[in-house]
Design a protein around this motif. Structure first.
Motif, PDB file in Angstrom:
ATOM      1  N   ALA A 244       0.840  -1.108  -0.001  1.00 17.94           N
ATOM      2  CA  ALA A 244       0.078   0.135   0.013  1.00 17.94           C
ATOM      3  C   ALA A 244       0.980   1.265  -0.060  1.00 17.94           C
ATOM      4  CB  ALA A 244      -1.062  -0.072   1.445  1.00 17.94           C
ATOM      5  N   TYR A 245       0.298   2.309  -0.442  1.00 18.42           N
ATOM      6  CA  TYR A 245       1.058   3.728  -0.288  1.00 18.42           C
ATOM      7  C   TYR A 245       0.646   4.124   1.357  1.00 18.42           C
ATOM      8  CZ  TYR A 245       2.440   8.604  -1.169  1.00 18.42           C
ATOM      9  OH  TYR A 245       2.736   9.683  -1.039  1.00 18.42           O
ATOM     10  N   THR A 246       1.681   4.364   2.265  1.00 18.93           N
ATOM     11  CA  THR A 246       1.262   4.654   3.570  1.00 18.93           C
ATOM     12  C   THR A 246       2.152   5.873   3.973  1.00 18.93           C
ATOM     13  OG1 THR A 246       3.366   3.322   4.203  1.00 18.93           O
ATOM     14  CG2 THR A 246       1.137   2.151   4.159  1.00 18.93           C
ATOM     15  N   ALA A 247       2.418   6.722   3.200  1.00 14.03           N
ATOM     16  CA  ALA A 247       3.275   8.188   3.374  1.00 14.03           C
ATOM     17  C   ALA A 247       1.895   8.995   3.618  1.00 14.03           C
ATOM     18  CB  ALA A 247       4.005   8.609   2.495  1.00 14.03           C
ATOM     19  N   VAL A 248       1.441   9.080   4.879  1.00 10.84           N
ATOM     20  CA  VAL A 248       0.382   9.815   5.034  1.00 10.84           C
ATOM     21  C   VAL A 248       0.382  11.320   4.947  1.00 10.84           C
ATOM     22  CG1 VAL A 248      -0.850   8.191   6.627  1.00 10.84           C
ATOM     23  CG2 VAL A 248       0.453  10.004   7.651  1.00 10.84           C
ATOM     24  N   ASP A 249       1.556  11.919   5.339  1.00  9.96           N
ATOM     25  CA  ASP A 249       1.614  13.394   5.114  1.00  9.96           C
ATOM     26  C   ASP A 249       2.107  13.549   3.626  1.00  9.96           C
ATOM     27  OD1 ASP A 249       1.256  13.938   7.939  1.00  9.96           O
ATOM     28  OD2 ASP A 249       3.472  13.437   8.158  1.00  9.96           O
ATOM     29  N   GLY A 256       1.770  13.084  -3.896  1.00  8.65           N
ATOM     30  CA  GLY A 256       1.494  12.073  -3.336  1.00  8.65           C
ATOM     31  C   GLY A 256       0.044  11.655  -3.313  1.00  8.65           C
ATOM     32  N   ARG A 257      -1.093  12.578  -3.604  1.00  8.48           N
ATOM     33  CA  ARG A 257      -2.480  12.146  -3.694  1.00  8.48           C
ATOM     34  C   ARG A 257      -2.463  11.466  -4.974  1.00  8.48           C
ATOM     35  NH1 ARG A 257      -4.011  17.116  -3.954  1.00  8.48           N
ATOM     36  NH2 ARG A 257      -4.648  17.112  -1.806  1.00  8.48           N
ATOM     37  N   ARG A 258      -1.811  11.711  -5.930  1.00 12.18           N
ATOM     38  CA  ARG A 258      -1.771  10.879  -7.256  1.00 12.18           C
ATOM     39  C   ARG A 258      -1.358   9.453  -7.054  1.00 12.18           C
ATOM     40  NH1 ARG A 258       2.601  12.916 -10.542  1.00 12.18           N
ATOM     41  NH2 ARG A 258       3.695  11.344  -8.910  1.00 12.18           N
ATOM     42  N   ASP A 259      -0.078   9.311  -6.376  1.00 11.09           N
ATOM     43  CA  ASP A 259       0.328   8.110  -6.176  1.00 11.09           C
ATOM     44  C   ASP A 259      -0.471   7.421  -4.964  1.00 11.09           C
ATOM     45  OD1 ASP A 259       2.348   8.719  -7.947  1.00 11.09           O
ATOM     46  OD2 ASP A 259       3.748   9.223  -6.058  1.00 11.09           O
ATOM     47  N   ALA A 260      -1.151   8.054  -4.155  1.00 12.08           N
ATOM     48  CA  ALA A 260      -1.922   7.323  -3.176  1.00 12.08           C
ATOM     49  C   ALA A 260      -3.107   6.559  -3.681  1.00 12.08           C
ATOM     50  CB  ALA A 260      -2.328   8.220  -1.851  1.00 12.08           C
ATOM     51  N   LEU A 308     -10.460  11.301   7.373  1.00  5.73           N
ATOM     52  CA  LEU A 308     -10.154  12.801   7.499  1.00  5.73           C
ATOM     53  C   LEU A 308      -9.235  13.391   6.514  1.00  5.73           C
ATOM     54  CD1 LEU A 308      -9.434  12.996  11.363  1.00  5.73           C
ATOM     55  CD2 LEU A 308     -11.517  13.872  10.189  1.00  5.73           C
ATOM     56  N   GLY A 309      -8.255  12.544   5.965  1.00  9.87           N
ATOM     57  CA  GLY A 309      -7.130  12.907   5.068  1.00  9.87           C
ATOM     58  C   GLY A 309      -7.266  11.976   3.820  1.00  9.87           C
ATOM     59  N   VAL A 310      -6.423  12.472   2.865  1.00 10.01           N
ATOM     60  CA  VAL A 310      -6.124  11.941   1.593  1.00 10.01           C
ATOM     61  C   VAL A 310      -5.984  10.200   1.765  1.00 10.01           C
ATOM     62  CG1 VAL A 310      -4.964  11.542  -0.622  1.00 10.01           C
ATOM     63  CG2 VAL A 310      -5.611  14.033   0.313  1.00 10.01           C
ATOM     64  N   TYR A 311      -4.834  10.036   2.551  1.00 11.54           N
ATOM     65  CA  TYR A 311      -4.566   8.677   2.798  1.00 11.54           C
ATOM     66  C   TYR A 311      -5.838   7.849   3.196  1.00 11.54           C
ATOM     67  CZ  TYR A 311      -2.865   4.341   5.274  1.00 11.54           C
ATOM     68  OH  TYR A 311      -2.840   2.946   5.736  1.00 11.54           O
ATOM     69  N   VAL A 435       0.609  18.416   6.521  1.00  9.34           N
ATOM     70  CA  VAL A 435       0.472  17.411   7.663  1.00  9.34           C
ATOM     71  C   VAL A 435      -1.015  16.924   7.469  1.00  9.34           C
ATOM     72  CG1 VAL A 435       0.168  17.203  10.324  1.00  9.34           C
ATOM     73  CG2 VAL A 435       1.995  18.675   9.251  1.00  9.34           C
ATOM     74  N   ALA A 436      -0.907  15.319   7.573  1.00 15.62           N
ATOM     75  CA  ALA A 436      -2.245  14.775   7.359  1.00 15.62           C
ATOM     76  C   ALA A 436      -2.929  14.769   8.802  1.00 15.62           C
ATOM     77  CB  ALA A 436      -2.051  13.288   6.859  1.00 15.62           C
ATOM     78  N   PRO A 437      -4.240  15.003   8.709  1.00 24.53           N
ATOM     79  CA  PRO A 437      -4.873  15.065  10.206  1.00 24.53           C
ATOM     80  C   PRO A 437      -4.942  13.418  10.319  1.00 24.53           C
ATOM     81  CG  PRO A 437      -6.314  15.135   8.240  1.00 24.53           C
ATOM     82  CD  PRO A 437      -5.065  15.418   7.690  1.00 24.53           C
ATOM     83  N   ARG A 438      -4.743  13.091  11.816  1.00 27.02           N
ATOM     84  CA  ARG A 438      -4.879  12.007  12.354  1.00 27.02           C
ATOM     85  C   ARG A 438      -6.163  11.624  13.145  1.00 27.02           C
ATOM     86  NH1 ARG A 438       0.326  13.254  10.035  1.00 27.02           N
ATOM     87  NH2 ARG A 438       1.761  11.726  10.616  1.00 27.02           N
ATOM     88  N   PRO A 439      -6.720  10.379  13.325  1.00 30.02           N
ATOM     89  CA  PRO A 439      -7.682  10.309  13.973  1.00 30.02           C
ATOM     90  C   PRO A 439      -7.268  10.094  15.614  1.00 30.02           C
ATOM     91  CG  PRO A 439      -6.974   8.041  12.682  1.00 30.02           C
ATOM     92  CD  PRO A 439      -6.337   9.308  12.382  1.00 30.02           C
ATOM     93  N   LEU A 440      -7.805  10.701  16.215  1.00 30.99           N
ATOM     94  CA  LEU A 440      -7.433  10.628  18.160  1.00 30.99           C
ATOM     95  C   LEU A 440      -7.713   9.452  18.510  1.00 30.99           C
ATOM     96  CD1 LEU A 440      -8.185  14.263  19.027  1.00 30.99           C
ATOM     97  CD2 LEU A 440      -5.959  13.241  18.201  1.00 30.99           C
ATOM     98  N   ASN A 441      -8.948   8.698  18.188  1.00 35.26           N
ATOM     99  CA  ASN A 441      -9.174   7.392  18.496  1.00 35.26           C
ATOM    100  C   ASN A 441      -8.964   6.250  17.718  1.00 35.26           C
ATOM    101  OD1 ASN A 441     -10.162   5.174  19.961  1.00 35.26           O
ATOM    102  ND2 ASN A 441     -12.350   5.740  19.634  1.00 35.26           N
TER     103      ASN A 441
END
Length: 471
Positions: A244-249, A256-260, A308-311, A435-441
């Motif tokens: 998988a493509y895992t480079a979240v930022d 990166g959006r294209r590759d993801a 939340l984010g592209v990833y 910076v990609a948004p992260r889930p807090l939970n």
């Protein structure tokens, strides 16, 4: 004489997967009618949905015509249109039932499903006998068969008409005895992303055996135009997508959006198409990033996704594509730790160098070690519970990344008080680049996977073992 009025009944035989079926035949003075293959009714009765793609008919005018014993690389549904045959089946697959024999007479009111690798042979008992067989792969000159001699002494088939008195081809007479037959292995499993963290763990879990094939990004291109023909896919039973493509930022950048999207959606869609068209099981690894992390309780498999984010968006889209495959397992996980660079090794290095790090304390989850993730995938493929989504992480109390860092410091003999908590917002404040948004939970509910008989290991114990091994 054909028996009318039977109830559709599926009977297991001593050979696993070889299923004898009584068929309802409706007749009167004009003749008779039957449904030779009726997918909805027969699957409901217990037959597998084996997906036939070719229908062949064999006609034998003379009593005693004998064919076999041939083990073919596809599943086969055999029934009689007119007349009557004696059938003999020998398991030529590797395993405990290799060499097991089953025999039965087949007329229009009875059929049999012959799984791949089971040798089948037929002797005509009435003149002008015609039997049909449906197979779930197109005939190919490249298909690999296995054969057994009709007169093999170990199988000791009690032919109704002695072989000395029947019509047999010279080719069938020359087939080897059972002691000389190489057992047929299972359908192949293709592991994609074999050089990554999970791929490395899967190689350890599944082993370097003949029917497991490992492919890296360099040897298997998901974007290739000829992907449908890159393998003889009907020889495979399972695809495990560990890449998988895992480079979240980086996914938040235009490139990166294209590759993801290319890796996590377009490539996955190609695998889903291949799996659907060839009746394969597709195992796909998902992520906690498909959720926004806003709810208080752990996420269940049925909770709606809100990335939340592209990833996270690409992972959610990939999951939706995989869910259309009839045979699929989506393994959703979080906070994965394996070979190569990872959070645990980074913290261990900081501890060794005497650095007191500031670590995020408002993201909550559990570590998942790739060895456990690989074990869960192997368990699903061995036990075959209901297809769908299964959450897989380590077990135990939820922790923050800062909690994990303190545990690493303690387990490596350093002062955990050196780790201080910061919020996600504080940690990324002023950081250059996206910076990609992260889930807090990131907590995932594990009740569904545990109900299948797989027990997740406590993440704290796994961490201690990982550091001891990594020292």
């Amino acid at each position: 004489m054909t028996e009318f009025g039977k109830t559709l009944t599926v009977t297991e035989t001593p050979i696993p997967g070889l299923l004898l079926v009584d068929l309802p035949v409706h007749g009167d003075s004009r003749g008779w009618f039957k449904e030779n293959w009726q997918r909805e009714k027969m699957v409901a009765a217990g037959l597998p949905d084996f997906g036939p793609v070719q229908n062949n008919i064999s006609f034998n005018d003379a009593v005693g015509t004998t064919r076999g014993i041939h083990a073919e690389p596809w599943d086969k549904w055999v029934s009689v249109a007119t007349g009557r045959i004696f059938g003999a089946w020998v398991d030529l697959r590797e395993g405990a039932t290799f060499g097991t024999v089953f025999t039965a007479e087949i007329d229009p009111s009875r059929a049999i499903l012959v799984p791949r690798g089971v040798g089948n042979s037929y002797q005509t008992l009435e003149p002008d006998t015609a039997y049909a067989y449906l197979v779930n792969d197109h005939w190919s000159p490249d298909a690999e068969y296995s054969f057994l001699n009709l007169a093999d002494e170990t199988a000791a088939i009690a032919w109704p008409i002695p072989l000395d008195d029947v019509e047999i081809s010279a080719k069938d007479l020359a087939h080897p005895r059972l002691a000389e037959v190489t057992p047929i292995g299972p359908r192949k499993t293709l592991v994609i992303g074999a050089s990554g963290q999970l791929g490395t763990a899967l190689r350890t879990e599944l082993g370097d055996v003949a029917h497991i094939e490992y492919a890296t990004r360099e040897t298997f291109d998901l974007g290739a135009a000829d992907l449908d023909f890159a393998r003889r896919w009907r020889d495979y039973g399972t695809i495990i997508n560990a890449g998988a493509y895992t480079a979240v930022d980086l996914a938040e950048t235009p490139a990166g959006r294209r590759d993801a999207w290319a890796a996590n959606v377009t490539g996955v869609a190609a695998l889903a198409r291949i799996a659907t068209e060839n009746g394969l099981t597709l195992v796909h690894v998902s992520s906690d990033y498909v959720f926004d992390g806003a709810q208080a309780e752990p996420y269940a498999e049925s909770d709606p996704v809100q990335p939340l984010g592209v990833y996270g968006q690409t992972k959610a889209a990939g999951d939706a594509v995989v869910a259309t495959v009839p045979r699929h397992y989506i393994v959703r996980t979080s906070w994965v730790i394996g070979e190569g660079r990872n959070f645990v090794r980074t913290m261990a290095s900081l501890a060794e160098r005497g650095i007191a790090p500031r670590v995020v304390g408002d993201q909550i989850g559990r570590l998942t070690f790739t060895a456990d993730l690989a074990s869960a995938i192997a368990h699903l493929l061995a036990q075959r519970p209901a297809y769908g989504v299964y959450n897989v992480t380590g077990a135990g109390e939820p922790q923050s990344w800062a909690d994990v860092a303190r545990a690493v410091y303690r387990l490596t003999g350093h002062d955990p008080a050196g780790v201080s908590d910061v919020t996600t917002a504080e940690y990324f404040a002023g950081q250059a680049g996206p910076v990609a948004p992260r889930p807090l939970n990131s907590m995932l509910d594990l009740s569904r996977i545990t109900a299948t008989g797989w027990t997740p290991r406590d993440a704290a114990i796994s961490l201690e073992e990982y550091l001891a091994t990594d020292a």
